[in-house]
Write a protein that holds these residues in place. Sequence first.
Motif, PDB file in Angstrom:
ATOM      1  N   LEU A   1       6.266  92.244  12.508  1.00 27.14           N
ATOM      2  CA  LEU A   1       6.213  91.231  11.468  1.00 27.14           C
ATOM      3  C   LEU A   1       7.116  90.054  11.827  1.00 27.14           C
ATOM      4  O   LEU A   1       8.127  90.212  12.501  1.00 27.14           O
ATOM      5  N   VAL A   2       6.718  88.881  11.335  1.00 29.87           N
ATOM      6  CA  VAL A   2       7.496  87.658  11.514  1.00 29.87           C
ATOM      7  C   VAL A   2       8.025  87.229  10.154  1.00 29.87           C
ATOM      8  O   VAL A   2       7.333  87.335   9.140  1.00 29.87           O
ATOM      9  N   LEU A   3       9.249  86.709  10.147  1.00 28.92           N
ATOM     10  CA  LEU A   3       9.854  86.217   8.922  1.00 28.92           C
ATOM     11  C   LEU A   3      10.483  84.849   9.166  1.00 28.92           C
ATOM     12  O   LEU A   3      11.145  84.639  10.179  1.00 28.92           O
ATOM     13  N   THR A   4      10.275  83.943   8.225  1.00 28.13           N
ATOM     14  CA  THR A   4      11.037  82.696   8.196  1.00 28.13           C
ATOM     15  C   THR A   4      11.849  82.672   6.900  1.00 28.13           C
ATOM     16  O   THR A   4      11.544  83.380   5.950  1.00 28.13           O
TER      17      THR A   4
ATOM     18  N   VAL B   1       2.967  87.964   8.740  1.00 27.78           N
ATOM     19  CA  VAL B   1       4.019  86.970   8.569  1.00 27.78           C
ATOM     20  C   VAL B   1       4.404  86.905   7.097  1.00 27.78           C
ATOM     21  O   VAL B   1       3.539  86.953   6.218  1.00 27.78           O
ATOM     22  N   VAL B   2       5.697  86.793   6.820  1.00 30.00           N
ATOM     23  CA  VAL B   2       6.155  86.382   5.493  1.00 30.00           C
ATOM     24  C   VAL B   2       6.853  85.039   5.671  1.00 30.00           C
ATOM     25  O   VAL B   2       7.905  84.950   6.307  1.00 30.00           O
ATOM     26  N   TRP B   3       6.233  83.997   5.104  1.00 30.15           N
ATOM     27  CA  TRP B   3       6.800  82.663   5.204  1.00 30.15           C
ATOM     28  C   TRP B   3       7.640  82.422   3.959  1.00 30.15           C
ATOM     29  O   TRP B   3       7.151  82.018   2.914  1.00 30.15           O
ATOM     30  N   ALA B   4       8.947  82.695   4.080  1.00 34.58           N
ATOM     31  CA  ALA B   4       9.864  82.557   2.950  1.00 34.58           C
ATOM     32  C   ALA B   4      10.746  81.325   3.084  1.00 34.58           C
ATOM     33  O   ALA B   4      11.651  81.129   2.271  1.00 34.58           O
TER      34      ALA B   4
END
Length: 249
Positions: free
Chosen positions: A3-6, A71-74
């Motif tokens: 997973l990718v996180l911002t 992806v969670v674009w936070a």
Amino acid sequence: MHLVLTGATGLVGSAVLQQMLVTPSVSKVSILSRRPVAQVEGHSKARVIIHKDYATYPPELLNQLKDVDGVVWAQGISSVSVSKPEYEQITNTYPLAFARALSTTLAPKPVNFIYVSGEGATTTPSFLTQHWARIKGLTESSLVALSKQPEYANLRPISLRPGAVDPTFHTEVKDFVPRRTAAMGMVEKAALPVFRGLLPSMMSPTKELGKVLVELAMGDGGAHKEGESGVSGEGRTLSNAAMRRLAGI
């Protein structure tokens, strides 16, 4: 899963990161960040990719994300902290640029793209709609429109609209959430218990919010059923009511 996180150093991002780190089926976490992330120190499955320009993604960065599942674009900012053009860039330009770049990198493999929006955002603004709500709504609809284009057909967008984000009982992240100014801290300390008591349905406890966001990133990416509580936008926008229902609260 990879997973990718911002936005990992923000309030919502810290909660999401904590959930990713304790979820056994998440084998790798890639964090795009402008600076080091103290929360991942000592966690072997997490890596921080220092990235300054979120409008562009060079091949050497994308090569590290070739096996990503979700992806969670936070990443986000208060609309009162920046100018309107800056807010539009951070809230709209950046996530759409990454969605395009990652979708192209992974094609034809599907990728879930979970966008953290906000309760009050709308895809049908009027002249009374606040700027932040208009731009977040635009991003929601733009992600869905992007996924309908043949070259980005592997994109599976879901936008989630948290309400009043409440970290009070999330002890695991208390050392990592952004520090408030003294004035903000006093307001939050006074307001959150009131809202929690009078309007519990508007609250987004960070532990439950983080769990739902990670589960969405790990899910099948399918649209939710229109007509269910809090579901709109062709089944790809979830309100705070939907988040609470999915969290069982």
